[in-house]
Design a protein around this motif. Structure first.
Motif, mmCIF file in Angstrom:
data_model
loop_
_atom_site.group_PDB
_atom_site.id
_atom_site.type_symbol
_atom_site.label_atom_id
_atom_site.label_comp_id
_atom_site.label_asym_id
_atom_site.label_seq_id
_atom_site.Cartn_x
_atom_site.Cartn_y
_atom_site.Cartn_z
ATOM 1 N N ASP A 177 0.844 -1.189 0.000
ATOM 2 C CA ASP A 177 0.000 0.000 0.000
ATOM 3 C C ASP A 177 0.888 1.250 0.000
ATOM 4 O O ASP A 177 1.633 1.495 0.957
ATOM 5 C CB ASP A 177 -0.917 -0.018 1.222
ATOM 6 N N ARG B 62 0.199 4.269 0.475
ATOM 7 C CA ARG B 62 -0.121 5.241 1.524
ATOM 8 C C ARG B 62 0.759 5.056 2.762
ATOM 9 O O ARG B 62 1.003 6.000 3.509
ATOM 10 C CB ARG B 62 -1.594 5.132 1.932
ATOM 11 N N LYS C 118 -3.423 14.305 5.378
ATOM 12 C CA LYS C 118 -3.484 13.175 4.444
ATOM 13 C C LYS C 118 -2.964 11.892 5.093
ATOM 14 O O LYS C 118 -3.591 10.838 4.989
ATOM 15 C CB LYS C 118 -2.715 13.463 3.166
ATOM 16 N N ARG D 159 -5.480 10.682 7.734
ATOM 17 C CA ARG D 159 -6.658 10.104 7.084
ATOM 18 C C ARG D 159 -6.322 8.738 6.477
ATOM 19 O O ARG D 159 -7.083 7.786 6.611
ATOM 20 C CB ARG D 159 -7.210 11.021 5.997
ATOM 21 N N ASP D 160 -5.172 8.645 5.811
ATOM 22 C CA ASP D 160 -4.760 7.369 5.225
ATOM 23 C C ASP D 160 -4.623 6.292 6.296
ATOM 24 O O ASP D 160 -5.034 5.143 6.097
ATOM 25 C CB ASP D 160 -3.434 7.515 4.461
ATOM 26 N N ASP E 123 -8.113 5.291 7.257
ATOM 27 C CA ASP E 123 -8.734 4.604 6.119
ATOM 28 C C ASP E 123 -8.227 3.171 5.959
ATOM 29 O O ASP E 123 -9.012 2.262 5.680
ATOM 30 C CB ASP E 123 -8.502 5.375 4.815
ATOM 31 N N VAL F 293 -9.880 1.093 8.615
ATOM 32 C CA VAL F 293 -11.305 0.915 8.307
ATOM 33 C C VAL F 293 -11.479 -0.092 7.173
ATOM 34 O O VAL F 293 -12.336 -0.985 7.251
ATOM 35 C CB VAL F 293 -11.969 2.271 7.973
ATOM 36 N N GLU F 294 -10.682 0.019 6.125
ATOM 37 C CA GLU F 294 -10.763 -0.934 5.009
ATOM 38 C C GLU F 294 -10.536 -2.364 5.496
ATOM 39 O O GLU F 294 -11.200 -3.299 5.038
ATOM 40 C CB GLU F 294 -9.732 -0.585 3.936
ATOM 41 N N LYS G 95 -13.858 -3.211 8.150
ATOM 42 C CA LYS G 95 -15.259 -2.871 7.879
ATOM 43 C C LYS G 95 -16.157 -4.085 7.661
ATOM 44 O O LYS G 95 -17.343 -4.019 7.949
ATOM 45 C CB LYS G 95 -15.357 -1.903 6.703
ATOM 46 N N ALA H 223 -16.599 4.568 11.868
ATOM 47 C CA ALA H 223 -16.644 4.195 10.453
ATOM 48 C C ALA H 223 -17.127 2.766 10.229
ATOM 49 O O ALA H 223 -17.742 2.481 9.205
ATOM 50 C CB ALA H 223 -15.266 4.390 9.813
#
Length: 182
Positions: free
Chosen positions: A8, A10, A42, A45-46, A49, A52-53, A56, A80
């Motif tokens: 990844d 990010r 950024k 948030r990454d 995220d 969460v990915e 989820k 989330a």
């Protein structure tokens, strides 16, 4: 497993946003300072995220955040993924009836606590903290949650200090990290 192993892109931004402070709080310590990550919109948030990915679709009902920096990452993840957030705190910080778990430090012991009734038997739980070093706090949090009948699905940390072998103290429980210390 780590996000960097997934390739990844990010993750490099997250890694770059974490400041390493030599000799803090004492000589020989390379302190991993996440405050600079929090200043980078950024990268922060990454970070959220990616967690969460990952979680989820895992039917997590509780995100348990360890004081204090687990309180930064845990609530946005919980919101989330539609889970409740449960703080795991240092002694005498929670006003209601608590259950506690003691764990060993290099010299002595410490304790963590959570409210009685915050987690129910059968709750699928994710334990979140900013960093795993020796693994003492994470393993104590897992024991605390399992004592009330929760299933600890995984532990998640932004940073791992692999040289301190904290992963080994987790008794085979899965650990997901974003970056290893530099």
């Amino acid at each position: 497993m780590s996000a960097s192993e997934d390739g990844d892109a990010r993750v490099q931004g997250i890694f770059d946003a974490i400041r390493v402070v030599p000799d803090f709080p004492k000589p020989g310590i390379m302190f991993q300072d996440i405050t600079t990550l929090l200043l980078d919109h950024k990268a922060f948030r990454d970070c959220i995220d990616i967690f969460v990915e990952r979680y989820k679709d895992k039917n997590i009902s509780v995100v348990a955040g360890i004081e204090a920096r687990g309180f930064i990452f845990g609530p946005p993840i919980a919101l989330a993924i539609g889970a409740k957030f449960v703080p795991i705190r240092k002694p005498k910080k929670l006003p209601g009836e608590v259950i506690s778990e003691e764990y060993a430090l290099e010299y002595g012991t410490d304790r963590i606590e959570m409210h009685v009734g915050a987690v129910q038997p059968g709750d699928r739980t994710l334990v979140v903290d900013d960093l795993i070093a020796t693994g003492g706090t994470l393993s104590a949090a897992m024991r605390l949650l399992e004592r009330v009948g929760a299933e600890v699905v995984e532990c998640a940390c932004v940073i791992e200090l692999p040289e301190l072998k904290g992963r080994e103290r987790l008794g085979g429980k899965p650990l997901f990290i974003l970056v290893e210390s530099a």
